[in-house]
Design a protein around this motif. Sequence first.
Motif, mmCIF file in Angstrom:
data_model
loop_
_atom_site.group_PDB
_atom_site.id
_atom_site.type_symbol
_atom_site.label_atom_id
_atom_site.label_comp_id
_atom_site.label_asym_id
_atom_site.label_seq_id
_atom_site.Cartn_x
_atom_site.Cartn_y
_atom_site.Cartn_z
ATOM 1 N N ARG A 101 0.609 -1.198 -0.153
ATOM 2 C CA ARG A 101 0.075 -0.049 -0.117
ATOM 3 C C ARG A 101 0.650 1.267 0.151
ATOM 4 N NH1 ARG A 101 -5.578 -0.468 3.134
ATOM 5 N NH2 ARG A 101 -5.664 -2.628 2.265
ATOM 6 N N VAL A 102 2.157 1.662 0.660
ATOM 7 C CA VAL A 102 3.279 2.616 1.111
ATOM 8 C C VAL A 102 3.448 3.149 -0.678
ATOM 9 C CG1 VAL A 102 4.856 3.116 1.722
ATOM 10 C CG2 VAL A 102 3.342 2.273 3.302
ATOM 11 N N SER A 103 3.937 1.830 -1.435
ATOM 12 C CA SER A 103 4.759 1.257 -2.433
ATOM 13 C C SER A 103 3.577 2.024 -3.813
ATOM 14 C CB SER A 103 5.392 0.021 -3.197
ATOM 15 O OG SER A 103 6.061 -0.543 -1.279
ATOM 16 N N MET A 104 2.678 1.384 -3.603
ATOM 17 C CA MET A 104 1.127 2.504 -4.045
ATOM 18 C C MET A 104 1.377 3.731 -3.939
ATOM 19 S SD MET A 104 0.881 0.144 -7.106
ATOM 20 C CE MET A 104 -0.364 1.049 -7.474
ATOM 21 N N GLU A 105 1.207 3.613 -3.068
ATOM 22 C CA GLU A 105 0.495 5.608 -2.276
ATOM 23 C C GLU A 105 1.739 6.227 -3.047
ATOM 24 O OE1 GLU A 105 -0.380 5.266 1.588
ATOM 25 O OE2 GLU A 105 -2.318 4.179 0.569
ATOM 26 N N THR A 106 2.976 6.226 -3.301
ATOM 27 C CA THR A 106 4.573 6.366 -3.635
ATOM 28 C C THR A 106 4.317 6.666 -5.012
ATOM 29 O OG1 THR A 106 5.798 5.846 -1.063
ATOM 30 C CG2 THR A 106 6.892 6.749 -3.084
ATOM 31 N N ILE A 107 4.384 5.317 -5.528
ATOM 32 C CA ILE A 107 4.068 5.506 -6.817
ATOM 33 C C ILE A 107 3.574 6.522 -7.260
ATOM 34 C CG2 ILE A 107 3.556 4.038 -8.752
ATOM 35 C CD1 ILE A 107 5.170 2.474 -7.798
ATOM 36 N N THR A 108 2.155 6.496 -6.450
ATOM 37 C CA THR A 108 0.915 7.604 -7.170
ATOM 38 C C THR A 108 1.104 8.894 -6.771
ATOM 39 O OG1 THR A 108 -0.806 5.147 -6.928
ATOM 40 C CG2 THR A 108 -1.650 7.598 -6.833
ATOM 41 N N SER A 109 1.989 8.966 -5.947
ATOM 42 C CA SER A 109 1.700 10.656 -5.303
ATOM 43 C C SER A 109 3.779 11.112 -6.152
ATOM 44 C CB SER A 109 2.239 10.185 -3.916
ATOM 45 O OG SER A 109 3.450 9.681 -3.307
ATOM 46 N N LEU A 110 4.109 10.140 -6.569
ATOM 47 C CA LEU A 110 5.435 10.524 -7.400
ATOM 48 C C LEU A 110 5.179 10.534 -8.991
ATOM 49 C CD1 LEU A 110 8.021 8.197 -6.300
ATOM 50 C CD2 LEU A 110 8.200 10.690 -6.031
ATOM 51 N N GLY A 111 3.525 10.493 -9.822
ATOM 52 C CA GLY A 111 2.927 10.446 -10.857
ATOM 53 C C GLY A 111 4.098 9.657 -11.828
ATOM 54 N N SER A 112 3.390 8.788 -11.712
ATOM 55 C CA SER A 112 4.377 7.462 -12.720
ATOM 56 C C SER A 112 5.843 7.412 -12.573
ATOM 57 C CB SER A 112 4.171 7.878 -13.859
ATOM 58 O OG SER A 112 2.608 7.461 -13.691
ATOM 59 N N LYS A 154 4.429 -1.681 -16.393
ATOM 60 C CA LYS A 154 5.273 -0.718 -16.587
ATOM 61 C C LYS A 154 4.665 -0.140 -18.734
ATOM 62 C CE LYS A 154 9.050 -2.622 -14.557
ATOM 63 N NZ LYS A 154 10.410 -3.201 -14.404
ATOM 64 N N SER A 155 4.765 1.842 -18.459
ATOM 65 C CA SER A 155 5.258 2.315 -19.973
ATOM 66 C C SER A 155 6.187 2.788 -20.605
ATOM 67 C CB SER A 155 3.703 3.101 -19.480
ATOM 68 O OG SER A 155 3.396 4.185 -21.043
ATOM 69 N N GLN A 156 6.473 1.828 -21.298
ATOM 70 C CA GLN A 156 7.907 2.238 -21.783
ATOM 71 C C GLN A 156 7.778 3.804 -22.235
ATOM 72 O OE1 GLN A 156 8.935 0.560 -25.529
ATOM 73 N NE2 GLN A 156 10.813 0.183 -24.552
ATOM 74 N N ASP A 157 8.664 4.660 -22.045
ATOM 75 C CA ASP A 157 8.931 5.948 -22.766
ATOM 76 C C ASP A 157 8.808 5.715 -24.709
ATOM 77 O OD1 ASP A 157 9.750 8.573 -23.657
ATOM 78 O OD2 ASP A 157 10.521 8.822 -21.765
ATOM 79 N N LYS A 158 7.711 7.235 -24.559
ATOM 80 C CA LYS A 158 8.676 6.678 -25.961
ATOM 81 C C LYS A 158 9.018 7.664 -27.081
ATOM 82 C CE LYS A 158 3.339 6.711 -25.899
ATOM 83 N NZ LYS A 158 3.016 6.478 -25.475
ATOM 84 N N GLU A 159 9.681 8.827 -25.946
ATOM 85 C CA GLU A 159 11.433 9.326 -27.059
ATOM 86 C C GLU A 159 12.669 7.878 -26.541
ATOM 87 O OE1 GLU A 159 11.543 13.022 -25.245
ATOM 88 O OE2 GLU A 159 10.242 13.434 -26.287
ATOM 89 N N ASP A 160 12.818 7.939 -25.142
ATOM 90 C CA ASP A 160 13.893 7.449 -25.304
ATOM 91 C C ASP A 160 13.211 5.332 -24.467
ATOM 92 O OD1 ASP A 160 16.042 5.285 -23.065
ATOM 93 O OD2 ASP A 160 16.374 7.056 -22.031
ATOM 94 N N ARG A 161 13.159 4.350 -25.203
ATOM 95 C CA ARG A 161 12.720 2.984 -25.554
ATOM 96 C C ARG A 161 14.190 2.835 -24.865
ATOM 97 N NH1 ARG A 161 7.928 3.782 -27.716
ATOM 98 N NH2 ARG A 161 8.614 0.650 -28.400
#
Length: 163
Positions: free
Chosen positions: A37-48, A80-87
């Motif tokens: 839960r803390v991990s997901m809250e941290t990820i969400t608060s950091l904005g991906s 995970k979502s791959q960056d479109k500029e830096d693959r």
Amino acid sequence: MELQEEIHDIYYKIRLGLSQAENAACAAFDTLTSVERVSMETITSLGSPTVAEFARALNISPPNAAYRVAGLMKKGFLMKSQDKEDRRKFFLVPKKRYLQYVRANETYIRDLSERIRERFSDEDYNRLVDMLGIIDKELMGKNVYSGEGKTKNGTAEGRRSKD
């Protein structure tokens, strides 16, 4: 009562209210451990964030962060979502399953905000909003990691992808 005690009391009451809202909203979240839960809250608060940004935010090793991410992906809360500029770069993105959990939090926060709005005069309400903004942007910055590209709602523009 001193300010420190008030902040302490408010924090724990909000945390309890959020936990109750989460548990009432979806039984699937019982599968998340407190660390997850803390991990997901941290990820969400950091904005991906990237895994490296996530690791730095929690002051954990990159292998520990990767292990946590793998577990959350396996449970279906994260992708995970791959960056479109830096693959070579991948961002951590909460999935719909987790966003349902967040909606329960948002409902609780909206209800609390409405009660505050009703209780205080417009002047006091606006002053409180201003003070909380100062606390968030100026006073907490030295103690809280802030992700690059974070927008007002906690997401990173251009980083989120559809589930």
